[in-house]
Design a protein around this motif. Structure first.
Motif, PDB file in Angstrom:
ATOM      1  N   GLY A   1       0.712  -1.086  -0.079  1.00  0.00           N
ATOM      2  CA  GLY A   1       0.058  -0.100  -0.003  1.00  0.00           C
ATOM      3  C   GLY A   1       0.824   1.119  -0.041  1.00  0.00           C
ATOM      4  N   SER A   2       0.237   1.944  -0.532  1.00  0.00           N
ATOM      5  CA  SER A   2       1.676   3.681  -0.873  1.00  0.00           C
ATOM      6  C   SER A   2       1.114   4.113   1.202  1.00  0.00           C
ATOM      7  CB  SER A   2       0.196   4.109  -2.137  1.00  0.00           C
ATOM      8  OG  SER A   2      -0.808   4.616  -1.802  1.00  0.00           O
ATOM      9  N   HIS A   3      -0.311   3.864   1.533  1.00  0.00           N
ATOM     10  CA  HIS A   3       0.384   4.651   2.584  1.00  0.00           C
ATOM     11  C   HIS A   3       0.305   3.255   4.091  1.00  0.00           C
ATOM     12  CE1 HIS A   3      -1.224   7.511   0.080  1.00  0.00           C
ATOM     13  NE2 HIS A   3      -1.795   8.295   0.678  1.00  0.00           N
ATOM     14  N   ASP A   4       1.058   2.808   3.279  1.00  0.00           N
ATOM     15  CA  ASP A   4       1.489   1.810   4.414  1.00  0.00           C
ATOM     16  C   ASP A   4       2.574   2.059   5.670  1.00  0.00           C
ATOM     17  OD1 ASP A   4       2.292  -0.667   6.267  1.00  0.00           O
ATOM     18  OD2 ASP A   4       2.141  -1.768   5.149  1.00  0.00           O
ATOM     19  N   ASN A   5       1.966   1.907   7.174  1.00  0.00           N
ATOM     20  CA  ASN A   5       2.691   3.455   7.962  1.00  0.00           C
ATOM     21  C   ASN A   5       3.089   2.069   9.072  1.00  0.00           C
ATOM     22  OD1 ASN A   5       0.551   2.754   9.253  1.00  0.00           O
ATOM     23  ND2 ASN A   5      -0.054   5.069   9.796  1.00  0.00           N
ATOM     24  N   VAL A   6       3.229   0.602   8.759  1.00  0.00           N
ATOM     25  CA  VAL A   6       3.367  -0.532   9.241  1.00  0.00           C
ATOM     26  C   VAL A   6       4.705  -0.886   8.744  1.00  0.00           C
ATOM     27  CG1 VAL A   6       3.361  -2.962  10.236  1.00  0.00           C
ATOM     28  CG2 VAL A   6       0.487  -1.052  10.914  1.00  0.00           C
ATOM     29  N   THR A   7       4.684  -1.176   7.729  1.00  0.00           N
ATOM     30  CA  THR A   7       5.702  -1.025   7.080  1.00  0.00           C
ATOM     31  C   THR A   7       5.725  -0.140   5.459  1.00  0.00           C
ATOM     32  OG1 THR A   7       4.404  -3.431   5.635  1.00  0.00           O
ATOM     33  CG2 THR A   7       5.568  -3.786   7.599  1.00  0.00           C
ATOM     34  N   PRO A   8       6.533   0.633   5.217  1.00  0.00           N
ATOM     35  CA  PRO A   8       6.967   1.789   4.623  1.00  0.00           C
ATOM     36  C   PRO A   8       7.018   1.056   3.197  1.00  0.00           C
ATOM     37  CG  PRO A   8       7.911   2.435   6.677  1.00  0.00           C
ATOM     38  CD  PRO A   8       8.296   0.888   6.529  1.00  0.00           C
ATOM     39  N   PRO A   9       6.305   1.860   2.395  1.00  0.00           N
ATOM     40  CA  PRO A   9       6.348   1.377   0.994  1.00  0.00           C
ATOM     41  C   PRO A   9       7.862   1.274   0.497  1.00  0.00           C
ATOM     42  CG  PRO A   9       4.617   2.915   1.518  1.00  0.00           C
ATOM     43  CD  PRO A   9       5.663   2.868   2.440  1.00  0.00           C
ATOM     44  N   ALA A  10       8.767   2.095   0.819  1.00  0.00           N
ATOM     45  CA  ALA A  10      10.132   1.784   0.561  1.00  0.00           C
ATOM     46  C   ALA A  10      10.490   0.212   0.628  1.00  0.00           C
ATOM     47  CB  ALA A  10      11.369   2.842   0.858  1.00  0.00           C
ATOM     48  N   ALA A  11       9.981  -0.019   1.991  1.00  0.00           N
ATOM     49  CA  ALA A  11      10.642  -1.335   2.200  1.00  0.00           C
ATOM     50  C   ALA A  11       9.973  -3.129   0.870  1.00  0.00           C
ATOM     51  CB  ALA A  11      10.106  -2.061   3.495  1.00  0.00           C
ATOM     52  N   GLY A  12       8.625  -1.773   0.928  1.00  0.00           N
ATOM     53  CA  GLY A  12       8.428  -2.915  -0.434  1.00  0.00           C
ATOM     54  C   GLY A  12       8.843  -3.166  -1.910  1.00  0.00           C
ATOM     55  N   ARG A  13       8.916  -1.335  -2.238  1.00  0.00           N
ATOM     56  CA  ARG A  13       9.681  -1.888  -3.248  1.00  0.00           C
ATOM     57  C   ARG A  13      11.361  -1.813  -2.858  1.00  0.00           C
ATOM     58  NH1 ARG A  13       9.164   4.305  -2.387  1.00  0.00           N
ATOM     59  NH2 ARG A  13       6.460   4.657  -2.612  1.00  0.00           N
ATOM     60  N   TRP A  14      11.708  -2.301  -2.269  1.00  0.00           N
ATOM     61  CA  TRP A  14      13.211  -2.352  -1.730  1.00  0.00           C
ATOM     62  C   TRP A  14      13.348  -4.022  -2.196  1.00  0.00           C
ATOM     63  CZ3 TRP A  14      16.889  -6.173   0.983  1.00  0.00           C
ATOM     64  CH2 TRP A  14      17.873  -6.051   0.606  1.00  0.00           C
ATOM     65  N   LEU A  15      12.415  -4.998  -1.708  1.00  0.00           N
ATOM     66  CA  LEU A  15      11.648  -6.104  -0.996  1.00  0.00           C
ATOM     67  C   LEU A  15      11.308  -6.645  -3.005  1.00  0.00           C
ATOM     68  CD1 LEU A  15      11.651  -9.341  -0.200  1.00  0.00           C
ATOM     69  CD2 LEU A  15       9.269  -8.405   0.239  1.00  0.00           C
ATOM     70  N   ALA A  16      11.245  -6.031  -3.963  1.00  0.00           N
ATOM     71  CA  ALA A  16      10.500  -6.367  -5.091  1.00  0.00           C
ATOM     72  C   ALA A  16      11.921  -6.365  -5.827  1.00  0.00           C
ATOM     73  CB  ALA A  16       9.420  -5.399  -5.571  1.00  0.00           C
ATOM     74  N   GLN A  17      12.242  -5.070  -5.864  1.00  0.00           N
ATOM     75  CA  GLN A  17      14.084  -4.965  -6.270  1.00  0.00           C
ATOM     76  C   GLN A  17      14.965  -6.408  -5.463  1.00  0.00           C
ATOM     77  OE1 GLN A  17      15.392  -1.241  -5.168  1.00  0.00           O
ATOM     78  NE2 GLN A  17      13.555  -0.549  -6.295  1.00  0.00           N
ATOM     79  N   HIS A  18      14.745  -6.523  -4.875  1.00  0.00           N
ATOM     80  CA  HIS A  18      16.207  -7.669  -4.594  1.00  0.00           C
ATOM     81  C   HIS A  18      15.600  -8.515  -4.993  1.00  0.00           C
ATOM     82  CE1 HIS A  18      17.905  -4.016  -3.330  1.00  0.00           C
ATOM     83  NE2 HIS A  18      18.949  -4.096  -3.083  1.00  0.00           N
ATOM     84  N   LEU A  19      14.222  -9.304  -4.880  1.00  0.00           N
ATOM     85  CA  LEU A  19      14.292 -10.811  -4.891  1.00  0.00           C
ATOM     86  C   LEU A  19      14.539 -11.313  -6.364  1.00  0.00           C
ATOM     87  CD1 LEU A  19      10.596 -10.970  -3.475  1.00  0.00           C
ATOM     88  CD2 LEU A  19      12.397 -12.288  -2.474  1.00  0.00           C
ATOM     89  N   PRO A  20      15.471 -12.506  -6.750  1.00  0.00           N
ATOM     90  CA  PRO A  20      15.782 -12.515  -8.264  1.00  0.00           C
ATOM     91  C   PRO A  20      14.605 -12.408  -9.603  1.00  0.00           C
ATOM     92  CG  PRO A  20      16.761 -14.247  -6.416  1.00  0.00           C
ATOM     93  CD  PRO A  20      15.560 -13.702  -5.814  1.00  0.00           C
ATOM     94  N   ASP A  21      13.157 -12.754  -9.123  1.00  0.00           N
ATOM     95  CA  ASP A  21      12.448 -12.693  -9.702  1.00  0.00           C
ATOM     96  C   ASP A  21      11.087 -12.144  -9.425  1.00  0.00           C
ATOM     97  OD1 ASP A  21      10.399 -13.155 -12.610  1.00  0.00           O
ATOM     98  OD2 ASP A  21      10.481 -14.829 -11.940  1.00  0.00           O
ATOM     99  N   GLY A  22      11.691 -10.731  -8.366  1.00  0.00           N
ATOM    100  CA  GLY A  22      10.205 -10.033  -8.357  1.00  0.00           C
ATOM    101  C   GLY A  22       9.806  -8.750  -8.960  1.00  0.00           C
ATOM    102  N   ARG A  23       8.562  -8.473  -8.663  1.00  0.00           N
ATOM    103  CA  ARG A  23       8.183  -7.769  -9.430  1.00  0.00           C
ATOM    104  C   ARG A  23       6.874  -6.799  -8.389  1.00  0.00           C
ATOM    105  NH1 ARG A  23       6.329 -11.732 -12.866  1.00  0.00           N
ATOM    106  NH2 ARG A  23       7.631 -13.197 -12.519  1.00  0.00           N
ATOM    107  N   LEU A  24       6.462  -5.643  -8.900  1.00  0.00           N
ATOM    108  CA  LEU A  24       5.676  -5.084  -7.532  1.00  0.00           C
ATOM    109  C   LEU A  24       5.166  -4.398  -7.775  1.00  0.00           C
ATOM    110  CD1 LEU A  24       6.282  -2.967  -4.960  1.00  0.00           C
ATOM    111  CD2 LEU A  24       7.204  -1.186  -6.580  1.00  0.00           C
TER     112      LEU A  24
END
Length: 257
Positions: free
Chosen positions: A206-229
């Motif tokens: 979620g763009s307004h997630d204040n428990v796990t910030p959106p930047a964490a999701g972007r980082w996760l998608a970028q660093h998984l070998p076959d990830g997308r966001l």
């Protein structure tokens, strides 16, 4: 460690799809999304150990949670995890890859706590306060956490109401499991393990997630070998409740993509 007492609800027809809930809740939190997906998937919805109708386990860590699930879930499934459930799904994919054909990670972070080299987490003081409050008033602490889960997102009042309504419908979580789950969130750092997760992965945040910030999701998608966001505009920490149709469509498309 046995798996007796691990409760799994199953419904629907089609390819196997597993739904793993987050800290302090149970599989019933998926009811809205499950109703949307059941016509096209065979759903497997466990209560994590110590939550809902499932007995707790010892030890209680990511390895033990993934091992308990591996004993009762089908091989080759699409595994969808939310928040803590997403971290469990990552560990399952890493250590029991035969069980996981693909991953959907909703509001998931590889590292929940803020660290000197990780600004995308919750600060230590807030987590310590959660731990103290959990000991004094765990029911109130859970309700405050649910409010934080939806705050700042679209439809916040309705999402909070649905979360609170489902909170104790399968009984009360075991305090030791709540304590241990919070310890996982405080201590787990999965950033160094992501290269081992080879399954296709869809990160929904979620763009307004204040428990796990959106930047964490972007980082996760970028660093998984076959990830997308997929970043869901206007959603907070529970996009599968606030934006059910969009999330259901994304899960279905990714499952068949």
């Amino acid at each position: 460690m046995g798996n007796q007492g691990l409760h799994v609800e199953r419904c629907g027809h089609g390819p196997d799809l597993v739904l793993l809930h987050g800290w302090g809740l149970h599989g019933g939190v998926w009811q809205d999304l499950a109703e949307a997906l059941a016509p096209r998937f065979r759903l497997h919805v466990p209560d994590l150990p110590g939550h809902g109708a499932s007995a707790s386990i010892t030890p209680y860590d990511l390895d033990a949670l993934a091992a308990a699930l591996a004993q009762v879930l089908p091989a080759g499934a699409h595994v969808c995890g939310w928040s803590l459930g997403g971290q469990v799904a990552l560990r399952l994919a890493q250590h029991w890859p035969g069980h996981v054909a693909r991953l959907t990670l909703i509001a998931t972070t590889p590292c929940f706590r803020r660290r000197p080299d990780w600004p995308h987490g919750m600060d230590e003081a807030s987590l310590a306060e959660f731990a103290r409050n959990l000991e004094a008033d765990y029911e109130g602490t859970l309700k405050r956490f649910l409010a934080l889960t939806a705050r700042a997102g679209e439809g916040a009042r309705g999402v909070i109401a649905r979360l609170r309504a489902s909170l104790f419908t399968r009984g009360r979580p075991v305090p030791e499991a709540l304590r241990a789950g919070l310890a996982i969130l405080r201590e787990a750092d999965m950033r160094g393990e992501l290269a081992q997760v080879m399954q296709p992965a869809l990160v929904i945040h979620g763009s307004h997630d204040n428990v796990t910030p959106p930047a964490a999701g972007r980082w996760l998608a970028q660093h998984l070998p076959d990830g997308r966001l997929l970043e869901v505009a206007g959603a907070a920490h529970a996009p599968f409740l606030s934006h059910r149709a969009q999330v259901a469509q994304a899960v279905e498309a990714f499952s068949h993509g």
